[in-house]
Design an enzyme around this catalytic site. Structure first.
Site, short mmCIF file in Angstrom:
data_model
loop_
_atom_site.label_atom_id
_atom_site.label_comp_id
_atom_site.label_asym_id
_atom_site.label_seq_id
_atom_site.Cartn_x
_atom_site.Cartn_y
_atom_site.Cartn_z
N TYR A 269 2.49 -2.48 7.94
CA TYR A 269 2.24 -1.18 7.31
C TYR A 269 0.94 -0.54 7.78
CZ TYR A 269 6.33 -1.66 4.44
OH TYR A 269 7.64 -1.78 4.03
N GLU A 270 -0.01 -1.33 8.22
CA GLU A 270 -1.28 -0.77 8.70
C GLU A 270 -1.17 -0.27 10.14
OE1 GLU A 270 -4.19 -0.17 7.14
OE2 GLU A 270 -3.38 -0.88 5.24
N SER A 271 -0.56 -1.06 11.03
CA SER A 271 -0.61 -0.72 12.46
C SER A 271 0.72 -0.83 13.19
CB SER A 271 -1.61 -1.64 13.16
OG SER A 271 -1.10 -2.97 13.15
#
Length: 160
Positions: A55-57
């Site tokens: 979800y971050e990268s």
């Protein structure tokens, strides 16, 4: 003039960093995270870490996101330049004692060590809003499906 210099330095840095960047496959990253000792670190499983990295990268080591406050987030775990690394542009606490550019390559041990520091200092993975929104309280076993890694949440792995 200062804005142009900052823009040119940032673009040059990103171009160099992307040469050694990598978008990890889910199971490949799971094995790296397990080897690095994240399985059970502070009670969090590899599933938690995969969920955050997704979800971050999107598992992309070269991903950089710029924030309205002027800080930026770097690498596979999107570590913020105001707190965890120094980008040479914005003021930073630099709690991981590293350059943000070091977070943008395929060699993620430094990213992992810094992420462990984040969890150790915060006492949880709540430092990542994506973890709170998408991972906390969810069945994380799906993140490991088909991988040769096992879900573990052994709180005894606290080495920090």
């Amino acid at each position: 003039m200062q804005a142009w210099v900052t823009l040119i330095v940032t673009l040059a840095t990103l171009m160099v960093a992307t040469v050694d960047a990598k978008i990890y496959e889910r199971c490949e990253l799971a094995m790296k995270l397990e080897t690095a000792g994240l399985n059970g670190f502070r009670g969090y499983s590899i599933g938690d870490w995969l969920c955050v990295a997704h979800y971050e990268s999107g598992f992309d080591t070269s991903f950089v996101d710029h924030n309205p406050d002027g800080s930026s987030e770097y690498g596979i775990f999107q570590l913020n330049s105001a707190w965890w690394c120094s980008n040479g542009i914005t003021p930073s606490q630099n709690l991981c004692h590293m350059s943000c550019n070091d977070l943008l390559n395929r060699h993620i041990m430094d990213d992992i060590m810094c992420a462990k520091r984040v969890v150790a200092l915060h006492g949880s993975m709540k430092a990542w809003d994506s973890w709170s929104r998408h991972c906390a309280g969810h069945d994380l076993s799906e993140w490991l499906k088909g991988c040769d890694v096992h879900l573990k949440t052994d709180a005894s792995n606290t080495e920090w």
